[in-house]
Design a protein around this motif. Structure first.
Motif, mmCIF file in Angstrom:
data_model
loop_
_atom_site.group_PDB
_atom_site.id
_atom_site.type_symbol
_atom_site.label_atom_id
_atom_site.label_comp_id
_atom_site.label_asym_id
_atom_site.label_seq_id
_atom_site.Cartn_x
_atom_site.Cartn_y
_atom_site.Cartn_z
ATOM 1 N N ASP A 58 -7.675 7.927 1.387
ATOM 2 C CA ASP A 58 -7.051 9.062 2.076
ATOM 3 C C ASP A 58 -6.683 8.758 3.522
ATOM 4 O O ASP A 58 -5.723 9.322 4.053
ATOM 5 C CB ASP A 58 -8.002 10.258 2.047
ATOM 6 C CG ASP A 58 -8.289 10.732 0.634
ATOM 7 O OD1 ASP A 58 -7.352 11.211 -0.022
ATOM 8 O OD2 ASP A 58 -9.447 10.590 0.189
ATOM 9 N N LEU A 85 -10.794 1.648 5.267
ATOM 10 C CA LEU A 85 -10.275 2.668 4.367
ATOM 11 C C LEU A 85 -11.322 3.761 4.180
ATOM 12 O O LEU A 85 -12.516 3.478 4.082
ATOM 13 C CB LEU A 85 -9.925 2.064 3.003
ATOM 14 C CG LEU A 85 -8.815 1.002 2.993
ATOM 15 C CD1 LEU A 85 -8.621 0.484 1.569
ATOM 16 C CD2 LEU A 85 -7.514 1.557 3.549
ATOM 17 N N TRP A 124 -12.194 7.239 1.831
ATOM 18 C CA TRP A 124 -11.948 8.192 0.755
ATOM 19 C C TRP A 124 -12.700 9.467 1.114
ATOM 20 O O TRP A 124 -13.912 9.425 1.359
ATOM 21 C CB TRP A 124 -12.459 7.648 -0.576
ATOM 22 C CG TRP A 124 -11.577 6.626 -1.217
ATOM 23 C CD1 TRP A 124 -10.697 6.818 -2.241
ATOM 24 C CD2 TRP A 124 -11.507 5.212 -0.917
ATOM 25 N NE1 TRP A 124 -10.081 5.642 -2.595
ATOM 26 C CE2 TRP A 124 -10.561 4.638 -1.791
ATOM 27 C CE3 TRP A 124 -12.139 4.391 0.021
ATOM 28 C CZ2 TRP A 124 -10.247 3.285 -1.762
ATOM 29 C CZ3 TRP A 124 -11.828 3.042 0.062
ATOM 30 C CH2 TRP A 124 -10.893 2.495 -0.828
ATOM 31 N N ASP A 181 -0.147 2.917 8.747
ATOM 32 C CA ASP A 181 -0.039 3.492 7.413
ATOM 33 C C ASP A 181 -0.626 2.504 6.415
ATOM 34 O O ASP A 181 -1.034 1.401 6.773
ATOM 35 C CB ASP A 181 1.419 3.844 7.065
ATOM 36 C CG ASP A 181 2.345 2.649 7.228
ATOM 37 O OD1 ASP A 181 2.134 1.633 6.527
ATOM 38 O OD2 ASP A 181 3.269 2.713 8.055
ATOM 39 N N PHE A 182 -0.667 2.886 5.162
ATOM 40 C CA PHE A 182 -1.305 2.063 4.140
ATOM 41 C C PHE A 182 -0.503 0.824 3.767
ATOM 42 O O PHE A 182 -1.044 -0.111 3.175
ATOM 43 C CB PHE A 182 -1.559 2.889 2.883
ATOM 44 C CG PHE A 182 -2.629 3.934 3.050
ATOM 45 C CD1 PHE A 182 -3.969 3.576 3.065
ATOM 46 C CD2 PHE A 182 -2.297 5.270 3.210
ATOM 47 C CE1 PHE A 182 -4.964 4.530 3.220
ATOM 48 C CE2 PHE A 182 -3.288 6.231 3.357
ATOM 49 C CZ PHE A 182 -4.627 5.858 3.372
ATOM 50 N N ASN A 183 0.802 0.811 4.066
ATOM 51 C CA ASN A 183 1.667 -0.278 3.626
ATOM 52 C C ASN A 183 1.974 -1.299 4.700
ATOM 53 O O ASN A 183 2.710 -2.255 4.462
ATOM 54 C CB ASN A 183 2.973 0.296 3.074
ATOM 55 C CG ASN A 183 2.726 1.269 1.938
ATOM 56 O OD1 ASN A 183 2.922 2.476 2.086
ATOM 57 N ND2 ASN A 183 2.271 0.765 0.802
ATOM 58 N N PRO A 221 -6.560 6.125 -4.876
ATOM 59 C CA PRO A 221 -6.070 5.797 -3.543
ATOM 60 C C PRO A 221 -6.977 6.335 -2.439
ATOM 61 O O PRO A 221 -7.614 7.370 -2.588
ATOM 62 C CB PRO A 221 -4.699 6.478 -3.486
ATOM 63 C CG PRO A 221 -4.812 7.615 -4.445
ATOM 64 C CD PRO A 221 -5.698 7.127 -5.547
ATOM 65 N N ASN A 269 -1.529 -1.515 0.110
ATOM 66 C CA ASN A 269 -1.213 -0.102 -0.109
ATOM 67 C C ASN A 269 -2.515 0.689 -0.104
ATOM 68 O O ASN A 269 -3.568 0.166 0.255
ATOM 69 C CB ASN A 269 -0.420 0.093 -1.404
ATOM 70 C CG ASN A 269 -1.134 -0.465 -2.617
ATOM 71 O OD1 ASN A 269 -2.320 -0.184 -2.837
ATOM 72 N ND2 ASN A 269 -0.429 -1.256 -3.415
ATOM 73 N N ASN A 270 -2.446 1.956 -0.494
ATOM 74 C CA ASN A 270 -3.631 2.812 -0.416
ATOM 75 C C ASN A 270 -4.611 2.609 -1.568
ATOM 76 O O ASN A 270 -5.624 3.306 -1.661
ATOM 77 C CB ASN A 270 -3.227 4.286 -0.322
ATOM 78 C CG ASN A 270 -2.392 4.737 -1.503
ATOM 79 O OD1 ASN A 270 -2.100 3.968 -2.421
ATOM 80 N ND2 ASN A 270 -1.982 6.001 -1.466
ATOM 81 N N ARG A 271 -4.323 1.637 -2.442
ATOM 82 C CA ARG A 271 -5.212 1.325 -3.552
ATOM 83 C C ARG A 271 -5.735 -0.117 -3.502
ATOM 84 O O ARG A 271 -6.584 -0.493 -4.307
ATOM 85 C CB ARG A 271 -4.481 1.522 -4.883
ATOM 86 C CG ARG A 271 -3.912 2.911 -5.097
ATOM 87 C CD ARG A 271 -3.040 2.924 -6.351
ATOM 88 N NE ARG A 271 -2.302 4.183 -6.483
ATOM 89 C CZ ARG A 271 -2.712 5.213 -7.209
ATOM 90 N NH1 ARG A 271 -3.857 5.140 -7.862
ATOM 91 N NH2 ARG A 271 -1.993 6.312 -7.294
ATOM 92 N N ASN A 277 -4.527 8.677 10.042
ATOM 93 C CA ASN A 277 -4.303 7.242 10.067
ATOM 94 C C ASN A 277 -4.222 6.704 11.498
ATOM 95 O O ASN A 277 -3.662 7.350 12.385
ATOM 96 C CB ASN A 277 -3.012 6.885 9.332
ATOM 97 C CG ASN A 277 -3.089 7.158 7.845
ATOM 98 O OD1 ASN A 277 -4.175 7.349 7.302
ATOM 99 N ND2 ASN A 277 -1.948 7.172 7.181
ATOM 100 N N VAL A 301 -6.565 5.536 6.701
ATOM 101 C CA VAL A 301 -6.672 4.125 7.081
ATOM 102 C C VAL A 301 -6.819 4.022 8.590
ATOM 103 O O VAL A 301 -6.140 4.722 9.349
ATOM 104 C CB VAL A 301 -5.459 3.305 6.588
ATOM 105 C CG1 VAL A 301 -4.150 3.815 7.198
ATOM 106 C CG2 VAL A 301 -5.648 1.821 6.899
#
Length: 204
Positions: A44, A30, A32, A51-53, A42, A2-4, A105, A46
């Motif tokens: 911003d 990633l 930020w 997407d982040f997932n 998280p 994910n984004n974290r 992204n 990627v």
């Protein structure tokens, strides 16, 4: 992912108030847009995934890896000169350049080094990139094991905005570009660590 989250990150860079991380195990970069000020903040943007997932896992059993301008395979370093972004895409045996800092992204890279195109990923792709050094007994063209356009597991890329330097790990050398490349498969202007660009003699 994910984004974290991160998996085996190997590269980090700070430039102009932004943080960049080579999230190697997740095959992505990633970004930020401001330096994180709290735990678990998280990202911003990627790169390398839509997407982040989404976890982009290449099928390593295939004879050829599906390289694209939007994909990454074990990226190990990310850096910037403030205007451009540079990624050492280790698994695809290439360096990718974004001519401006990505803001969305999976933004595609603009320039690739070490490969003739964005869709190839061979280590030391000499048949496509190097001049022939003769012919074999059957009259077929032969090629050196490497040249000043090829790469094998590049580990780091760095620029001051004028020159570009690549740690070409698998070839035991540093590639020096006297100007920032604007075309795919640009040849390096100088080689450090080897007496010429077509051989690899490891120091002992």
């Amino acid at each position: 992912p994910n984004n974290r989250s991160l998996k085996g990150p190997q590269g980090v860079w700070i430039q102009n108030g932004k943080l960049y991380v080579a999230d190697t195990g997740n095959n992505r970069i990633l970004i930020w847009n401001s330096i994180p000020s709290s735990n678990h903040q998280p990202a911003d943007v990627v790169l390398g995934a839509p997407d982040f997932n989404t976890f982009v896992q290449p099928d390593l059993t295939k004879a050829e890896i599906d390289a694209q301008a939007t994909t990454l395979l074990t990226p190990v370093s990310v850096s910037s000169d403030g205007n451009r972004l540079y990624v050492a895409d280790l698994g695809h045996n290439r360096v990718l350049i974004w001519n401006s800092i990505p803001t969305r992204n999976q933004q595609p890279a603009d320039v690739v080094l070490g490969q003739p195109s964005m869709t190839t990923a061979l280590a030391n792709n000499t048949k496509e990139l190097c001049e022939s050094n003769g012919t074999d007994d059957d009259g077929n063209a032969t090629y050196p094991p490497m040249c000043n356009k090829t790469m094998d597991f590049p580990r780091f890329v760095l620029s001051d905005g004028k020159q570009l330097f690549v740690a070409d790990g698998g070839n035991d050398r540093i590639l020096v570009y006297n100007t920032i490349p604007t075309a795919n498969a640009t040849a390096a202007d100088a080689i450090l660590g080897q007496v010429r660009d077509t051989i690899n003699t490891v120091s002992d």
